[in-house]
Enzyme design. Structure first.
Site, mmCIF file in Angstrom:
data_model
loop_
_atom_site.group_PDB
_atom_site.id
_atom_site.type_symbol
_atom_site.label_atom_id
_atom_site.label_comp_id
_atom_site.label_asym_id
_atom_site.label_seq_id
_atom_site.Cartn_x
_atom_site.Cartn_y
_atom_site.Cartn_z
ATOM 1 N N GLY A 35 7.680 -25.629 52.078
ATOM 2 C CA GLY A 35 8.681 -26.652 51.805
ATOM 3 C C GLY A 35 8.639 -27.047 50.348
ATOM 4 O O GLY A 35 7.751 -26.617 49.595
ATOM 5 N N LEU A 36 9.578 -27.860 49.939
ATOM 6 C CA LEU A 36 9.658 -28.295 48.545
ATOM 7 C C LEU A 36 8.445 -29.125 48.146
ATOM 8 O O LEU A 36 7.753 -29.701 48.992
ATOM 9 C CB LEU A 36 10.925 -29.124 48.330
ATOM 10 C CG LEU A 36 12.263 -28.400 48.467
ATOM 11 C CD1 LEU A 36 13.413 -29.405 48.403
ATOM 12 C CD2 LEU A 36 12.430 -27.330 47.383
ATOM 13 N N SER A 37 8.206 -29.216 46.859
ATOM 14 C CA SER A 37 7.179 -30.108 46.340
ATOM 15 C C SER A 37 7.502 -31.537 46.770
ATOM 16 O O SER A 37 8.661 -31.966 46.702
ATOM 17 C CB SER A 37 7.150 -30.016 44.807
ATOM 18 O OG SER A 37 6.187 -30.894 44.274
ATOM 19 N N SER A 39 7.440 -32.652 49.793
ATOM 20 C CA SER A 39 8.022 -32.720 51.137
ATOM 21 C C SER A 39 7.018 -33.247 52.157
ATOM 22 O O SER A 39 7.405 -33.724 53.229
ATOM 23 C CB SER A 39 8.526 -31.342 51.566
ATOM 24 O OG SER A 39 7.468 -30.399 51.603
ATOM 25 N N GLY A 40 5.729 -33.138 51.841
ATOM 26 C CA GLY A 40 4.704 -33.640 52.748
ATOM 27 C C GLY A 40 3.797 -32.568 53.317
ATOM 28 O O GLY A 40 3.018 -32.829 54.238
ATOM 29 N N LYS A 41 3.847 -31.370 52.773
ATOM 30 C CA LYS A 41 3.043 -30.249 53.285
ATOM 31 C C LYS A 41 1.552 -30.566 53.313
ATOM 32 O O LYS A 41 0.894 -30.441 54.354
ATOM 33 C CB LYS A 41 3.272 -28.990 52.428
ATOM 34 C CG LYS A 41 4.700 -28.494 52.398
ATOM 35 C CD LYS A 41 4.828 -27.249 51.533
ATOM 36 C CE LYS A 41 4.406 -27.462 50.092
ATOM 37 N NZ LYS A 41 5.224 -28.487 49.388
ATOM 38 N N SER A 42 1.023 -30.954 52.169
ATOM 39 C CA SER A 42 -0.416 -31.211 52.067
ATOM 40 C C SER A 42 -0.831 -32.411 52.906
ATOM 41 O O SER A 42 -1.897 -32.404 53.533
ATOM 42 C CB SER A 42 -0.816 -31.431 50.605
ATOM 43 O OG SER A 42 -0.636 -30.246 49.858
ATOM 44 N N SER A 109 5.607 -21.746 48.548
ATOM 45 C CA SER A 109 5.954 -20.364 48.950
ATOM 46 C C SER A 109 7.465 -20.208 49.108
ATOM 47 O O SER A 109 7.972 -20.075 50.218
ATOM 48 C CB SER A 109 5.222 -19.953 50.231
ATOM 49 O OG SER A 109 5.278 -20.922 51.241
#
Length: 200
Positions: A35-37, A39-42, A109
């Site tokens: 997902g975008l920077s 976005s909440g991935k980490s 990614s």
């Protein structure tokens, strides 16, 4: 075939992936957060990791920024560097799977082709693509690292969503909408999915 390839032979390990899984009491697989920077991935990956760890699962988070401090410190952000970044992470993730662990990867990614490459490195049931969906507008509002502001001022080049593309997953196994749902809600949903798939 070059000399380097000719002289490398795969060495089978004394302990198998299946034996490690049996001892750990769960399957080993990749949850690939894309997902975008901002976005909440980490945030979601780490919260899920904590929950799984509390349950006694063997789990590790590979985070984009953290990996670039060491393994991939020699890579920039041009397309070819991003591709190599993801290729290396895919290979490391495959080793984690072989060790019987759950690996959570939090990387923008941006290219479908690169995510497909990682998927093809492992068995079909060992890769779960998690699309952390959040609009560009909301990500820019959050901007915890101030990267979008720098990208808008052209202080950062090749920035995903601004000056570089992001290719949304076409058929991800899981979609998380972090504009509508809290981190806790996302974690609960992921735990439900993993239980339904009998992975944990």
């Amino acid at each position: 075939m070059n000399e380097k390839a000719e002289n490398i032979v795969w060495h089978e390990t004394a302990v198998t992936k299946q034996e490690r899984r049996k001892k750990n009491g769960h399957q080993s697989f990749i949850l690939w957060f894309t997902g975008l920077s901002a976005s909440g991935k980490s945030s979601v990956a780490n919260a899920l990791s904590h929950s799984l760890f509390q349950q006694g699962k063997q789990v590790y988070v590979l985070d984009g920024d953290n990996v670039r401090h060491g393994l991939n410190h020699d890579l920039g952000f041009r397309e070819e560097d991003r591709k190599e970044n993801i290729r290396r992470i895919g290979e490391v993730s495959r080793l984690f799977i072989d060790s019987g662990q759950i690996v959570l990867t939090a990387f923008i990614s941006p290219y479908r082709e690169d995510r497909a490459l990682v998927r093809n490195l492992v068995e079909p049931d060992e890769f779960i693509e998690v699309y952390v969906h959040c609009s560009l507008e909301e990500c820019e509002k959050r901007d915890p690292k101030g990267l979008y502001k720098k990208a808008r001022k052209e202080e950062i080049t090749h920035f995903t969503g601004i000056s570089a593309p992001y290719e949304e997953p076409e058929k991800p196994e899981v979609v998380l909408d972090t504009e509508k749902h809290s981190i806790e809600e996302c974690v609960e949903y992921l735990l439900t999915v993993l239980n339904q798939k009998q992975l944990i």
